[in-house]
Design an enzyme around this catalytic site. Structure first.
Site, mmCIF file in Angstrom:
data_model
loop_
_atom_site.group_PDB
_atom_site.id
_atom_site.type_symbol
_atom_site.label_atom_id
_atom_site.label_comp_id
_atom_site.label_asym_id
_atom_site.label_seq_id
_atom_site.Cartn_x
_atom_site.Cartn_y
_atom_site.Cartn_z
ATOM 1 N N ASP A 61 -13.530 3.917 8.458
ATOM 2 C CA ASP A 61 -13.064 3.426 7.165
ATOM 3 C C ASP A 61 -13.615 2.028 6.892
ATOM 4 O OD1 ASP A 61 -11.685 3.674 4.776
ATOM 5 O OD2 ASP A 61 -9.773 2.989 5.585
ATOM 6 N N GLY B 58 0.843 -1.191 0.000
ATOM 7 C CA GLY B 58 0.000 0.000 0.000
ATOM 8 C C GLY B 58 0.873 1.234 0.000
#
Length: 423
Positions: A202, A75
């Site tokens: 999230d 990521g």
């Protein structure tokens, strides 16, 4: 592409070994070498800077006893690796290796906060059922790299994400029984977080991972790196490995990635993925745990329905215009917000007049009903599903039911363990 062995460069320094079991030897050749001109893995990220990433290689031993056996993912602020603990026979762990400039302290503080027992656990002298549905941090250490230090989180390896599993569905959505099972587990995890005064912010299918019930999957991944090593690319002294994905798993659904989580019941400022963003966040109101409940409503829709609930975004438009489209779509679906809600933000007047009529900078879409948009359910189940969604999708945050309350909704509890409807 070729099948030769690129130069590996010198191994990074490791701590003094305290190994109890012998490390495995991994091949130095026989893998596909990716051409230097081709971008791969984290190189494709718009913010990628090679000097920010730790130059991990399969076979490395870090923190004295973790041998890296495969790459699991990447990521913008980390790479994730499968490692075998050489002090414990056949014990595997996931190592989340942060970039040297990653703001890891906040996520670490959230994990440490969650280690404390919540009041319910103290009163009941038993673990909250949501513990099994929130990822936990087992260990933490710092790793010295050529350009700085890297924080490493040690966690139990998990399987594929719910989003990955959904992509493998022929229809692109899940059967209702799987949706209800997934939401039930996600709500248990949210109940734990909210009881600990943690707001995830999230919640979506990419951050819901399926736990493994058989660690032989992990040993198979390690074995494949010895018999058929994964492709890789060499850039100077850095080897960029191609990830192997853990596609197995039939265990508990686990809420992961707490990097955006907030500790405390009242928060301010922007948060949440844009298309999941609750109206109070868009309008810069103070917000709290109900934003996760809005996300849960959006999540259940995306798992069950092939089309998005809000079609609102244009990458060429400004954030303000997209916010207006978002609020207009909410207004068309939910009706105008009540005066009490509008009065909590000075920005409301940009979108609604004093009577609640839309006056935003974009047209108001045609008014619609949730029931008219549902395509995968019929009859009583459709009506129950709409009622379930209405527990989440409300203007006033305090009108959204809590995770504990929605867990017992009749739509979730309306399917038995065999996948059929209860009589």
């Amino acid at each position: 592409m070729a099948s030769a062995s690129p130069p590996q460069g010198p191994s990074p320094p490791i701590k003094k070994s305290r190994i109890g079991h012998s490390p495995h030897l991994f091949p130095t050749g026989g893998f596909e070498v990716i051409e230097p001109s081709l971008q791969v893995e984290e190189e494709k990220l718009p913010t990628y800077d090679r000097t920010n990433y730790y130059p991990m290689r399969i076979g490395d031993i870090v923190d004295g006893h973790y041998q890296v056996v495969a790459k699991l993912g990447y990521g913008g602020t980390s790479t994730v690796w499968l490692a075998r603990d050489l002090n414990k026979e056949r014990l595997y762990r996931a190592l989340k290796v942060h970039t040297r400039n990653a703001a890891y302290h906040h996520e670490l503080s959230v994990y440490e906060h969650l280690k404390k027992p919540i009041q319910q656990e103290i009163d009941d002298k038993d673990s909250h059922p949501g513990r099994d549905h929130v990822r936990q941090l087992e260990d933490f250490f710092m790793l010295d790299g050529p350009h700085g230090q890297h924080a490493v989180f040690v966690m139990v390896p998990l399987g594929m994400s719910l989003a990955t599993m959904q992509k493998r569905q022929r229809t692109g959505v899940f059967p209702p029984i799987l949706v209800t099972q997934a939401l039930s587990q996600a709500l248990l995890g949210l109940a734990l977080l909210h009881s600990a005064d943690v707001i995830h912010t999230d919640l979506h299918a990419d951050n819901l991972l399926i736990a493994l019930t058989d660690e032989s999957i992990l040993s198979t991944i390690e074995e494949s790196e010895t018999t058929k090593p994964s492709p890789r690319k060499q850039v100077g002294d850095t080897t960029i490995h191609v990830s192997q994905y853990v596609l197995g798993g039939a265990g508990a659904l686990t809420i992961s990635d707490l990097g955006q989580a907030r500790i405390g019941r009242v928060q301010t400022g922007k948060a949440m993925p844009i298309q999941y963003r609750a109206p109070e966040v868009i309008l810069n109101m103070p917000w709290g745990t109900p934003v996760d409940m809005w996300s849960a409503g959006m999540l259940v829709w995306t798992l069950l329905e092939p089309k998005s609930l809000f079609h609102i975004y244009d990458t060429k438009s400004s954030p303000k215009i997209n916010d207006a489209h978002h609020l207009a779509a909410m207004t068309a679906l939910l009706g105008p917000p009540p005066k009490e809600f509008r009065g909590r933000s000075k920005e409301s007047i940009k979108y609604w007049d004093l009577q609640g009529n839309w006056q935003g900078p974009v047209p108001l879409p045609p008014k619609t009903q949730l029931a008219d948009l549902v395509t995968t359910l019929e009859g009583e189940q459709k009506a129950l599903f709409v009622d379930f969604l209405e527990c989440f999708l409300t203007w006033l945050p305090e009108e959204r039911l809590t995770a504990d309350q929605t867990y017992f909704h009749s739509w979730l509890r309306g399917y038995d363990e065999n996948g059929g409807e209860e009589s």
